[in-house]
Design a protein around this motif. Structure first.
Motif, short mmCIF file in Angstrom:
data_model
loop_
_atom_site.label_atom_id
_atom_site.label_comp_id
_atom_site.label_asym_id
_atom_site.label_seq_id
_atom_site.Cartn_x
_atom_site.Cartn_y
_atom_site.Cartn_z
N LYS A 108 0.84 -1.19 0.00
CA LYS A 108 0.00 0.00 0.00
C LYS A 108 0.88 1.24 0.00
N LEU A 109 0.59 2.17 -0.90
CA LEU A 109 1.35 3.43 -0.97
C LEU A 109 0.72 4.41 0.01
N GLU A 110 1.09 4.25 1.28
CA GLU A 110 0.42 4.96 2.36
C GLU A 110 0.66 6.46 2.33
N GLN A 111 1.74 6.91 1.67
CA GLN A 111 2.03 8.34 1.62
C GLN A 111 1.32 9.04 0.46
N MET A 112 0.61 8.30 -0.37
CA MET A 112 -0.05 8.90 -1.53
C MET A 112 -1.13 9.88 -1.09
N ARG A 113 -1.15 11.05 -1.73
CA ARG A 113 -2.13 12.09 -1.44
C ARG A 113 -2.64 12.70 -2.75
N SER A 114 -3.87 13.19 -2.72
CA SER A 114 -4.48 13.78 -3.91
C SER A 114 -4.38 15.31 -3.88
N LEU A 115 -4.22 15.89 -5.07
CA LEU A 115 -4.29 17.34 -5.24
C LEU A 115 -5.59 17.72 -5.94
N PHE A 116 -5.82 17.18 -7.14
CA PHE A 116 -7.07 17.42 -7.86
C PHE A 116 -7.14 16.46 -9.03
N SER A 117 -8.32 16.38 -9.64
CA SER A 117 -8.48 15.56 -10.83
C SER A 117 -8.56 16.46 -12.05
N LEU A 118 -8.35 15.85 -13.20
CA LEU A 118 -8.39 16.60 -14.45
C LEU A 118 -9.51 16.05 -15.34
N HIS A 119 -9.20 15.79 -16.58
CA HIS A 119 -10.17 15.38 -17.58
C HIS A 119 -10.53 13.90 -17.47
N PRO A 120 -11.71 13.54 -17.98
CA PRO A 120 -12.02 12.11 -18.09
C PRO A 120 -11.19 11.49 -19.19
N GLU A 121 -10.84 10.21 -19.01
CA GLU A 121 -10.04 9.49 -20.00
C GLU A 121 -10.78 8.24 -20.44
N SER A 122 -10.94 8.11 -21.72
CA SER A 122 -11.67 6.97 -22.27
C SER A 122 -10.72 5.85 -22.66
N VAL A 123 -11.11 4.61 -22.36
CA VAL A 123 -10.38 3.45 -22.86
C VAL A 123 -10.68 3.38 -24.35
N ASP A 283 -9.35 29.35 -16.29
CA ASP A 283 -9.77 29.72 -17.65
C ASP A 283 -8.60 29.67 -18.62
N LYS A 284 -7.44 30.15 -18.18
CA LYS A 284 -6.24 30.08 -19.02
C LYS A 284 -5.77 28.64 -19.17
N PHE A 285 -5.84 27.89 -18.08
CA PHE A 285 -5.42 26.48 -18.10
C PHE A 285 -6.25 25.70 -19.11
N LYS A 286 -7.55 25.93 -19.14
CA LYS A 286 -8.45 25.19 -20.02
C LYS A 286 -8.15 25.42 -21.49
N ARG A 287 -7.53 26.54 -21.79
CA ARG A 287 -7.21 26.86 -23.19
C ARG A 287 -5.92 26.19 -23.66
N LEU A 288 -5.21 25.54 -22.76
CA LEU A 288 -3.90 24.96 -23.10
C LEU A 288 -4.01 23.59 -23.76
N HIS A 289 -5.18 22.94 -23.68
CA HIS A 289 -5.38 21.67 -24.37
C HIS A 289 -6.88 21.43 -24.52
N ALA A 291 -8.63 18.81 -24.26
CA ALA A 291 -9.19 17.90 -23.26
C ALA A 291 -9.54 18.60 -21.96
N PHE A 292 -8.95 19.79 -21.73
CA PHE A 292 -9.20 20.51 -20.48
C PHE A 292 -10.46 21.37 -20.52
N GLN A 293 -11.08 21.49 -21.68
CA GLN A 293 -12.21 22.40 -21.82
C GLN A 293 -13.41 22.01 -20.97
N VAL A 294 -13.49 20.74 -20.56
CA VAL A 294 -14.63 20.27 -19.77
C VAL A 294 -14.42 20.50 -18.27
N LEU A 295 -13.28 21.02 -17.86
CA LEU A 295 -12.96 21.13 -16.44
C LEU A 295 -13.84 22.15 -15.73
N GLU A 296 -14.31 21.76 -14.54
CA GLU A 296 -15.04 22.64 -13.64
C GLU A 296 -14.45 22.45 -12.25
N LYS A 297 -14.36 23.54 -11.49
CA LYS A 297 -13.67 23.47 -10.20
C LYS A 297 -14.21 22.38 -9.29
#
Length: 322
Positions: A108-123, A283-289, A291-297
């Motif tokens: 178990k990677l017990e030190q793992m911590r989350s910051l935030f999520s990004l875009h959905p990824e499709s298989v 808003d600036k971040f979403k314009r960089l790719h 896939a980021f256009q769907v992001l909401e806080k």
């Protein structure tokens, strides 16, 4: 032998001493490396985009951020655990397995911590149109790239095939190419199809579709539905039509979310500043790719499979996001 001190000697000594002592700014400076994925996927521009936001305000917080191309989610998770990376972009399913200590992780990677999520990824299963592949079961006897060892996509694709009764021995080739190598292999008819867990659109598939007729294969079999229902980190998704040459209709599939993880070793203030840099420039971040256009806080707090880092949680509470 002794020398008499003179004003210029004393001044020179003071300069040398000052030069040898770290300034307050230097002492507070921190270098953060983000592990991403292959350069043709979305993880690499995601890491570059995060660093771009962080580095814009470097003079305020002292953090210098660099993005590194890596083998992907599993590699990033292990590298963070070993202290080789500070932050990593990781598929939500891989993050879940790391936090819970499930294969491919030994512990178990017990030190793992989350910051935030990004875009959905499709298989995504991309196949040459002349391969005769129109459904998942058609992969038997074909040359299929699963993904490079250490990548999240290799783990996800392998789990899918196993769940749907397709074994390694059923394939004419179980490919282990990196994401950047897959388009050429398909174009040169060295492979019939390849899996890619990715946000859309991606240059990887656009590149191969320019000179090669392709199909995106629907993944909506009963075994796929069972897999999605079994695991909390999977969700149903659809790849819009019109993104790639010759693929005009939506392709039903399933997927995960790209998440940005770190460890408890990252200072709380550093985690706070990284999250702040992205969220206050979203808003600036979403314009960089694309896939980021769907992001909401608020949605960027969803799909996280490890506990929030205290620094990230502090920012979210200050902003009323939780």
């Amino acid at each position: 032998m002794f020398f008499k001190s003179t004003p210029w000697v004393a001044a020179a000594a003071a300069i040398v001493m000052a030069a040898s002592m770290p300034s307050a700014d230097a002492a507070n400076r921190q270098f953060v490396t983000i592990g991403t994925g292959g350069v043709t996927g979305v993880y690499y521009p995601a890491g570059v985009s995060i660093c771009r936001m962080v580095n814009k305000t470097r003079n305020q917080h002292g953090i210098r951020c660099d993005a590194a191309a890596t083998g992907g989610s599993v590699y990033n998770s292990n590298a963070m655990a070993n202290g080789q990376l500070d932050v990593g972009v990781v598929q939500s399913d891989v993050g879940y397995k790391g936090w819970h200590g499930e294969p491919p992780f030994r512990d178990k990677l017990e030190q793992m911590r989350s910051l935030f999520s990004l875009h959905p990824e499709s298989v995504t299963l991309t196949a040459r149109k002349d391969s005769g592949i129109t459904k998942l079961a058609d992969l038997k006897g074909k040359r299929v790239n699963i993904g490079n060892p250490g990548s999240g996509q290799a783990r996800t694709a392998g789990e899918l095939l196993s769940s749907c009764g397709i074994q390694r021995s059923d394939l004419a080739l179980w490919g282990e190419l990196k994401a950047s190598e897959m388009p050429d292999a398909l174009r040169d008819n060295k492979q019939d199809a390849y899996f890619y867990v990715v946000g859309h659109p991606t240059a990887n598939i656009k590149d191969v579709a320019v000179g090669t007729d392709i199909n995106l294969i629907p993944l909506q079999d009963a075994c796929v539905n069972e897999l999605v229902n079994k695991h909390p980190y999977f969700v149903k998704s659809s790849i819009p039509g019109g993104l790639y040459k010759g693929v005009d209709k939506p392709t039903p599939t399933y997927g995960v979310k790209a998440t940005v993880l770190t460890t408890s070793a990252l200072p709380s203030q550093s985690a706070y500043e990284i999250v702040k840099a992205v969220f206050e420039n979203l808003d600036k971040f979403k314009r960089l790719h694309p896939a980021f256009q769907v992001l909401e806080k608020k949605k960027m707090l969803q799909g996280l499979t490890a506990p929030l880092h205290p620094g990230a949680e502090r920012y979210y509470r200050e902003q009323g996001l939780m």
